[in-house]
Design a protein around this motif. Structure first.
Motif, PDB file in Angstrom:
ATOM      1  N   PHE A   1      12.290  14.119   8.948  1.00  0.00           N
ATOM      2  CA  PHE A   1      12.516  12.779   8.400  1.00  0.00           C
ATOM      3  C   PHE A   1      11.244  12.355   7.693  1.00  0.00           C
ATOM      4  CE2 PHE A   1      12.286   8.054   9.319  1.00  0.00           C
ATOM      5  CZ  PHE A   1      13.152   7.683   8.301  1.00  0.00           C
ATOM      6  N   ASP A   2      11.406  11.729   6.546  1.00  0.00           N
ATOM      7  CA  ASP A   2      10.261  11.276   5.759  1.00  0.00           C
ATOM      8  C   ASP A   2      10.467   9.812   5.398  1.00  0.00           C
ATOM      9  OD1 ASP A   2       8.172  10.848   4.029  1.00  0.00           O
ATOM     10  OD2 ASP A   2       8.669  12.498   2.658  1.00  0.00           O
ATOM     11  N   MET A   3       9.638   8.950   5.992  1.00  0.00           N
ATOM     12  CA  MET A   3       9.746   7.520   5.695  1.00  0.00           C
ATOM     13  C   MET A   3       8.631   7.052   4.765  1.00  0.00           C
ATOM     14  SD  MET A   3       8.592   5.909   9.388  1.00  0.00           S
ATOM     15  CE  MET A   3       8.692   4.219   8.774  1.00  0.00           C
ATOM     16  N   SER A   4       7.994   7.985   4.073  1.00  0.00           N
ATOM     17  CA  SER A   4       6.913   7.644   3.152  1.00  0.00           C
ATOM     18  C   SER A   4       7.445   6.757   2.031  1.00  0.00           C
ATOM     19  CB  SER A   4       6.307   8.912   2.558  1.00  0.00           C
ATOM     20  OG  SER A   4       5.886   9.803   3.567  1.00  0.00           O
ATOM     21  N   GLN A   5       6.688   5.730   1.695  1.00  0.00           N
ATOM     22  CA  GLN A   5       7.111   4.775   0.669  1.00  0.00           C
ATOM     23  C   GLN A   5       6.027   3.734   0.480  1.00  0.00           C
ATOM     24  OE1 GLN A   5      10.164   1.916   2.217  1.00  0.00           O
ATOM     25  NE2 GLN A   5       9.997   3.180   4.075  1.00  0.00           N
TER      26      GLN A   5
ATOM     27  N   VAL B   1       0.856  -1.185   0.000  1.00  0.00           N
ATOM     28  CA  VAL B   1       0.000   0.000   0.000  1.00  0.00           C
ATOM     29  C   VAL B   1       0.894   1.238   0.000  1.00  0.00           C
ATOM     30  CG1 VAL B   1      -1.953  -1.090   1.170  1.00  0.00           C
ATOM     31  CG2 VAL B   1      -0.158   0.024   2.526  1.00  0.00           C
ATOM     32  N   ALA B   2       0.334   2.347  -0.418  1.00  0.00           N
ATOM     33  CA  ALA B   2       1.051   3.618  -0.339  1.00  0.00           C
ATOM     34  C   ALA B   2       0.943   4.151   1.080  1.00  0.00           C
ATOM     35  CB  ALA B   2       0.457   4.615  -1.332  1.00  0.00           C
ATOM     36  N   PHE B   3       2.084   4.499   1.662  1.00  0.00           N
ATOM     37  CA  PHE B   3       2.133   4.932   3.056  1.00  0.00           C
ATOM     38  C   PHE B   3       2.860   6.258   3.162  1.00  0.00           C
ATOM     39  CE2 PHE B   3       4.628   5.053   7.062  1.00  0.00           C
ATOM     40  CZ  PHE B   3       3.572   5.113   7.965  1.00  0.00           C
ATOM     41  N   ALA B   4       2.283   7.185   3.922  1.00  0.00           N
ATOM     42  CA  ALA B   4       2.959   8.435   4.266  1.00  0.00           C
ATOM     43  C   ALA B   4       3.265   8.430   5.750  1.00  0.00           C
ATOM     44  CB  ALA B   4       2.095   9.640   3.909  1.00  0.00           C
ATOM     45  N   GLY B   5       4.503   8.708   6.097  1.00  0.00           N
ATOM     46  CA  GLY B   5       4.926   8.845   7.488  1.00  0.00           C
ATOM     47  C   GLY B   5       5.964   9.948   7.557  1.00  0.00           C
ATOM     48  N   VAL B   6       5.526  11.162   7.866  1.00  0.00           N
ATOM     49  CA  VAL B   6       6.372  12.342   7.766  1.00  0.00           C
ATOM     50  C   VAL B   6       6.527  12.975   9.148  1.00  0.00           C
ATOM     51  CG1 VAL B   6       6.827  14.429   6.445  1.00  0.00           C
ATOM     52  CG2 VAL B   6       5.262  12.713   5.514  1.00  0.00           C
ATOM     53  N   PHE B   7       7.775  13.147   9.581  1.00  0.00           N
ATOM     54  CA  PHE B   7       8.091  13.708  10.888  1.00  0.00           C
ATOM     55  C   PHE B   7       8.404  15.195  10.736  1.00  0.00           C
ATOM     56  CE2 PHE B   7       8.686   9.257  11.190  1.00  0.00           C
ATOM     57  CZ  PHE B   7       8.672   8.876  12.528  1.00  0.00           C
TER      58      PHE B   7
ATOM     59  N   ALA C   1      -0.305   5.454  -7.923  1.00  0.00           N
ATOM     60  CA  ALA C   1      -1.240   6.577  -7.850  1.00  0.00           C
ATOM     61  C   ALA C   1      -1.385   7.048  -6.415  1.00  0.00           C
ATOM     62  CB  ALA C   1      -2.602   6.159  -8.416  1.00  0.00           C
ATOM     63  N   GLY C   2      -1.331   6.108  -5.477  1.00  0.00           N
ATOM     64  CA  GLY C   2      -1.457   6.463  -4.073  1.00  0.00           C
ATOM     65  C   GLY C   2      -0.307   7.321  -3.590  1.00  0.00           C
ATOM     66  N   MET C   3       0.925   6.989  -3.981  1.00  0.00           N
ATOM     67  CA  MET C   3       2.064   7.798  -3.558  1.00  0.00           C
ATOM     68  C   MET C   3       1.963   9.212  -4.117  1.00  0.00           C
ATOM     69  SD  MET C   3       3.747   5.986  -1.431  1.00  0.00           S
ATOM     70  CE  MET C   3       4.977   7.262  -1.180  1.00  0.00           C
ATOM     71  N   ALA C   4       1.469   9.327  -5.338  1.00  0.00           N
ATOM     72  CA  ALA C   4       1.283  10.667  -5.910  1.00  0.00           C
ATOM     73  C   ALA C   4       0.205  11.427  -5.146  1.00  0.00           C
ATOM     74  CB  ALA C   4       0.929  10.555  -7.388  1.00  0.00           C
ATOM     75  N   THR C   5      -0.859  10.734  -4.771  1.00  0.00           N
ATOM     76  CA  THR C   5      -1.950  11.376  -4.033  1.00  0.00           C
ATOM     77  C   THR C   5      -1.498  11.836  -2.655  1.00  0.00           C
ATOM     78  OG1 THR C   5      -3.595  10.031  -5.200  1.00  0.00           O
ATOM     79  CG2 THR C   5      -4.279  11.011  -3.116  1.00  0.00           C
ATOM     80  N   LEU C   6      -0.614  11.077  -2.020  1.00  0.00           N
ATOM     81  CA  LEU C   6      -0.144  11.414  -0.675  1.00  0.00           C
ATOM     82  C   LEU C   6       0.960  12.467  -0.671  1.00  0.00           C
ATOM     83  CD1 LEU C   6       0.035   7.850   0.961  1.00  0.00           C
ATOM     84  CD2 LEU C   6      -1.811   9.531   1.138  1.00  0.00           C
ATOM     85  N   GLN C   7       1.493  12.803  -1.829  1.00  0.00           N
ATOM     86  CA  GLN C   7       2.643  13.714  -1.902  1.00  0.00           C
ATOM     87  C   GLN C   7       2.427  15.032  -1.154  1.00  0.00           C
ATOM     88  OE1 GLN C   7       5.636  13.010  -3.006  1.00  0.00           O
ATOM     89  NE2 GLN C   7       6.449  15.063  -2.605  1.00  0.00           N
ATOM     90  N   PRO C   8       1.241  15.678  -1.214  1.00  0.00           N
ATOM     91  CA  PRO C   8       1.080  16.946  -0.485  1.00  0.00           C
ATOM     92  C   PRO C   8       1.329  16.835   1.015  1.00  0.00           C
ATOM     93  CG  PRO C   8      -0.661  16.703  -2.111  1.00  0.00           C
ATOM     94  CD  PRO C   8       0.068  15.402  -2.077  1.00  0.00           C
ATOM     95  N   LEU C   9       1.093  15.664   1.601  1.00  0.00           N
ATOM     96  CA  LEU C   9       1.340  15.486   3.029  1.00  0.00           C
ATOM     97  C   LEU C   9       2.837  15.537   3.346  1.00  0.00           C
ATOM     98  CD1 LEU C   9      -1.212  12.652   3.889  1.00  0.00           C
ATOM     99  CD2 LEU C   9      -1.446  15.110   4.295  1.00  0.00           C
TER     100      LEU C   9
ATOM    101  N   THR D   1       1.001  -5.327   6.088  1.00  0.00           N
ATOM    102  CA  THR D   1       1.251  -5.879   7.425  1.00  0.00           C
ATOM    103  C   THR D   1       2.284  -5.044   8.180  1.00  0.00           C
ATOM    104  OG1 THR D   1       2.838  -7.414   6.415  1.00  0.00           O
ATOM    105  CG2 THR D   1       0.615  -8.252   6.854  1.00  0.00           C
ATOM    106  N   ALA D   2       3.241  -4.451   7.468  1.00  0.00           N
ATOM    107  CA  ALA D   2       4.223  -3.587   8.130  1.00  0.00           C
ATOM    108  C   ALA D   2       3.572  -2.297   8.599  1.00  0.00           C
ATOM    109  CB  ALA D   2       5.383  -3.286   7.174  1.00  0.00           C
ATOM    110  N   VAL D   3       2.681  -1.742   7.795  1.00  0.00           N
ATOM    111  CA  VAL D   3       1.948  -0.551   8.208  1.00  0.00           C
ATOM    112  C   VAL D   3       1.145  -0.842   9.468  1.00  0.00           C
ATOM    113  CG1 VAL D   3       0.124   1.072   7.563  1.00  0.00           C
ATOM    114  CG2 VAL D   3       1.836   0.386   5.880  1.00  0.00           C
ATOM    115  N   GLN D   4       0.493  -2.003   9.479  1.00  0.00           N
ATOM    116  CA  GLN D   4      -0.373  -2.358  10.596  1.00  0.00           C
ATOM    117  C   GLN D   4       0.379  -2.550  11.908  1.00  0.00           C
ATOM    118  OE1 GLN D   4      -3.474  -1.429   9.852  1.00  0.00           O
ATOM    119  NE2 GLN D   4      -4.377  -3.371  10.490  1.00  0.00           N
ATOM    120  N   SER D   5       1.666  -2.799  11.839  1.00  0.00           N
ATOM    121  CA  SER D   5       2.451  -2.993  13.064  1.00  0.00           C
ATOM    122  C   SER D   5       3.440  -1.859  13.303  1.00  0.00           C
ATOM    123  CB  SER D   5       3.207  -4.326  13.008  1.00  0.00           C
ATOM    124  OG  SER D   5       4.072  -4.374  11.882  1.00  0.00           O
ATOM    125  N   ALA D   6       3.426  -0.835  12.456  1.00  0.00           N
ATOM    126  CA  ALA D   6       4.425   0.232  12.550  1.00  0.00           C
ATOM    127  C   ALA D   6       4.361   0.989  13.867  1.00  0.00           C
ATOM    128  CB  ALA D   6       4.268   1.199  11.377  1.00  0.00           C
TER     129      ALA D   6
END
Length: 478
Positions: free
Chosen positions: A308-312, A225-231, A292-300, A317-322
């Motif tokens: 630090f930006d770990m978006s990727q 899945v496309a994930f955004a995690g921005v510090f 498409a999801g990563m492009a959609t999340l780019q504004p975040l 399952t990794a998102v669910q346990s992050a």
């Protein structure tokens, strides 16, 4: 050896060795009492370190038949009963002091029907158990954000997670439940069988029986899945949250997003720049096409200058346990309070930012969640879960380690929540509510609103003596 166990009225019941041996003879799972226990027979430990209450008797059930016998024993001897699935109740509602604990931690089976897109899940399963099995088929059901959470408490209380906006709450995706009632009967609850009970289970909590099996609707999600995690720096939260607000109100249904503020602990696997640094983490999941999801999340990722930006693209399952490391079991003391906001105004954002900068401990969180899409598709009376219109929720999750800090941390949380009533609607999310000094009835009435009367009638039908009362309790009413 004689065991003394508490009754609901506070009186005591003396149980002799022969009585306990009779219970052990009936159950396949282990029965723990003060006459001897070890790590293999002890129940799953509760998550919140504030709640170390020990039962006089605990049963680790292996299946529905064990649950039936455990309920029958407690009813026969008039014992106060607690039920533990994942044990993740913030308020300690899965613990019982000196009573009888019915523990489901040995009941973790998950069976996936990929053709019908259904998952049959035992009542003691954790979210990670479900995700592991369903992702083998590229399927998922909406669940929470911490893999150690129990499916039962999460679902019966509503169940927010990373797929809300696209697929709704966990309780919205429940299609059938097998329930052991207070009188020992085993019934099925669905749209066709016992529909009133089915309605109540979807958000009404553990009031009506012990759910030994859930059947969930599954959806095509993952394995990536496309994930955004921005510090971002915490001191920039006001500006960051204003930009985030504008984004989420226009985002497509595939996006579910939130902001978490904390002091990030030193972690050798993470960059030094965020070690022991107060941060605002903007998180989001897009559950559609990954590119498409990563492009959609780019504004975040462009709300400010990230530390630090770990978006990727990331395995679901990794998102669910992050976020699991934020919530270690039996390590942190916790007291949470939350409420919904019909509008996230600039003044509300400034109040949230001020509180986030003055949290009672480094591990405490101040969170803002966005809801919409499928969560709002259902009306407030279609399920017991009544809040179907507020686009935001703020949660003050105070967590600390020293018992000497209990009073100050709890006082801070209550004060923050009270201040937020200037901007919120006062309705709490019961799964994010700590054990309070306010009457429990007040929280329950606020959370269920007009649904409370119907819930009372369902309670009177299926648990007229309020046998299951260690929960966000709905009292039986005619």
């Amino acid at each position: 050896m004689t065991v003394t166990a508490i009754r609901p009225d506070g009186s005591r019941e003396q149980l002799g060795a022969a009585v306990l041996e009779d219970l052990r003879a009936h159950l396949r799972g282990p029965v723990t009492a003060p006459d001897g226990a070890d790590a293999t027979t002890e129940p799953r430990v509760a998550w919140n370190a504030m709640h170390t209450e020990r039962p006089s008797i605990s049963t680790r059930c292996t299946g529905t038949a064990d649950v039936v016998d455990a309920v029958g024993f407690a009813r026969e001897h008039g014992l106060l009963v607690g039920v533990r699935g994942g044990g993740h109740s913030v308020a300690g509602l899965s613990s019982v002091a000196d009573g009888m604990l019915i523990d489901l931690s040995l009941m973790r089976g998950v069976q996936v029907d990929p053709h019908r897109r259904l998952a049959h899940v035992q009542g003691g399963a954790l979210l990670g158990d479900i995700d592991r099995e369903t992702q083998a088929f590229g399927l998922a059901t909406p669940l929470g954000r911490v893999s150690e959470t129990g499916v039962a408490g999460l679902t019966l209380g509503g169940g927010y997670g990373h797929l809300d906006t696209r697929y709704g709450l966990a309780c919205d995706n429940l299609v059938e439940a097998q329930v052991v009632l207070a009188d020992g009967r085993v019934v099925t609850a669905s749209a066709e069988q016992n529909p009133d009970l089915f309605w109540a289970l979807r958000g009404g909590g553990g009031n009506f029986g012990i759910v030994t099996s859930f059947t969930f609707r599954l959806h095509p999600v993952g394995p990536m899945v496309a994930f955004a995690g921005v510090f971002y720096p915490l001191e920039e939260l006001g500006r960051i949250e204003r930009g985030w607000r504008s984004y989420v109100l226009e985002a497509p249904r595939e996006v579910t997003s939130f902001i978490v503020t904390t002091t990030f602990p030193a972690d050798p696997d993470m960059p030094d720049v965020i070690h022991d640094r107060p941060v605002a983490i903007v998180g989001a999941v897009h559950c559609g096409d990954v590119d498409a999801g990563m492009a959609t999340l780019q504004p975040l990722r462009e709300l400010g200058a990230p530390l630090f930006d770990m978006s990727q693209p990331m395995p679901y399952t990794a998102v669910q346990s992050a976020f699991d490391p934020f919530f270690p079991r039996q390590t942190l003391r916790a007291y949470w309070k939350s409420q919904y906001l019909d509008e996230l105004t600039d003044d509300a954002i400034d109040a949230i930012a001020a509180r986030a900068a003055n949290r009672p401990s480094p591990r405490s969180l101040t969170n803002t969640f966005h809801f919409g899409g499928a969560v709002h598709d259902l009306g407030p009376e279609e399920t017991a879960f009544a809040e179907r219109s507020a686009p935001f929720m703020v949660s003050f999750d105070s967590m600390w380690t020293d018992p000497a800090d209990d009073a100050s941390a709890i006082a801070w949380t209550r004060s923050a929540w009270q201040e937020m009533t200037r901007y919120g609607n006062g309705m709490p999310f019961l799964n994010f509510t700590g054990l309070d000094d306010e009457p429990l009835d007040a929280n329950v009435a606020s959370a269920f609103g007009r649904n409370l009367r119907r819930l009372g009638k369902v309670k009177a039908e299926y648990d007229p003596e309020n046998f299951f009362r260690l929960n966000n309790n709905v009292r039986p009413s005619p």
